[in-house]
Design a protein around this motif. Sequence first.
Motif, PDB file in Angstrom:
ATOM      1  N   PRO A   1      -9.246   0.233   0.711  1.00 41.40           N
ATOM      2  CA  PRO A   1      -9.095   0.037   2.153  1.00 41.40           C
ATOM      3  C   PRO A   1     -10.405   0.324   2.886  1.00 41.40           C
TER       4      PRO A   1
ATOM      5  N   LEU B   1      -6.346  -3.456   4.087  1.00 43.64           N
ATOM      6  CA  LEU B   1      -5.670  -2.700   3.044  1.00 43.64           C
ATOM      7  C   LEU B   1      -6.171  -3.044   1.652  1.00 43.64           C
TER       8      LEU B   1
ATOM      9  N   ALA C   1       0.836  -1.198   0.000  1.00 42.86           N
ATOM     10  CA  ALA C   1       0.000   0.000   0.000  1.00 42.86           C
ATOM     11  C   ALA C   1       0.874   1.252   0.000  1.00 42.86           C
TER      12      ALA C   1
ATOM     13  N   HIS D   1      -0.210   2.552   4.735  1.00 44.08           N
ATOM     14  CA  HIS D   1       0.428   1.504   5.543  1.00 44.08           C
ATOM     15  C   HIS D   1       0.670   1.984   6.963  1.00 44.08           C
TER      16      HIS D   1
END
Length: 446
Positions: free
Chosen positions: A310, A307, A283, A288
Amino acid sequence: MVSERVFSERANVASRRGALTLGVEEEFHLVDASTRRLTPRAADVLDGLSASTRTFAAELQQTVVETNSDVVDTLDGLRRNLVALRSELAAAAEPLGIGVATAGTMPLSLPDVPITETPRFQRMLADYQLLVREQFICGMQVHVGIADRDTAVALLDRVTPWLPPLLALSASSPFSHAGGDSGYASARSLVWSRWPTTGSPGPLASAAEYDALVRGLVASGVISDPGMIYFDVRPSSHVPTIELRVCDACPRVDTVVLIAGLFRAVVARELARHGAGEPSSAAPPPLHRAAMWRAARSGLEAELVDLGGPRSVPAGVVVRGLVTELRPELETTGDWDVVHELCEEALGLGSSSARQREALRRRDRIGDVVDLVVAETCGRSPESVGVTSAPPALLRGYASTGYDEALLPDGRPRPAHAAAIEALSALGPSVLRDRLAELEREKIAA
């Protein structure tokens, strides 16, 4: 608790062909058995251990001892070795009036804890000051064998999408070293993130590119040596492995085994995808970081970031999705049954952070938190320090955002509501869904 018999049975049917090797480093707080406070007696404990210095080692704080497992290729072998190391460490500490406790933080510290007297650690104190003085944390690292260093570096970015649920499974540090509730499941993550070389190194193409990055960081003067590279995942500086570094130290051995099995499967998955030329699914860094923060904040008791969306979903959904996604790799190594069972057990018990908070709520004695962690570290049942059974299956995965009049914070029914919840549990989810649908139809008809 999953029995030794189950691990042995699974090991007998495991196929070792192609299994990546495993190793684990665990850090242990040393606590005074009388006061429950951290005690700076690592040197005394280490003097009483017969094993080599490669197995047991001092750490930055004199209140911490580290263990290094054997290199193994089965989860059964890993578990047996970790239990043996914990037993040996506890046996050396107990005659000195010291308990060993492996968790991200312990709630009772001392005003001035001496730093281990090596030139390197003393230089770190001079350079980093507060960061070193408040480093009352313990982590757990998992090593997976990758012989080719270029490949290990190429995997660093690729494994990052899988890290948040692994952190959530390990969360064991709700309290600061001063005893206050941090409001986080992993306060250790907040303390650790203050170092200048934590987080993700980003996508890197080769070991040469990684080494150039490390040389640049050392040349900047911000760190003094390559040993201060604290990335979430890194190629080990001294063994041919890729090393997971995001996790809190875990009181229960079974949690360590679960995380180790999952991380090995993650590495196997991304190793195959890398070999096939498939792109990384990492990501964007801000997303992240958000997912890692949520894992540190919530642990297993609320929601995590999926994720793939998301989106925000219950932690149990994310963790079970992780295990299911990795089933092919887990079956290849014969780990599926054990990992699946350990996953359900972990979700049923809840995080160590939740168990610690409940231990404090029962009698409002912070020493009970220490006793709980020491008991779990040594393999004693939670009942020995007053923790009762897991929540009913109907309620697993439920987490209140505030006070719940029917449930305790760990999901177990409060006494006044236990009978009603037991009756609902006996009906089962499918019957309850049918009755809810019937009520909705009646409302519409009215």
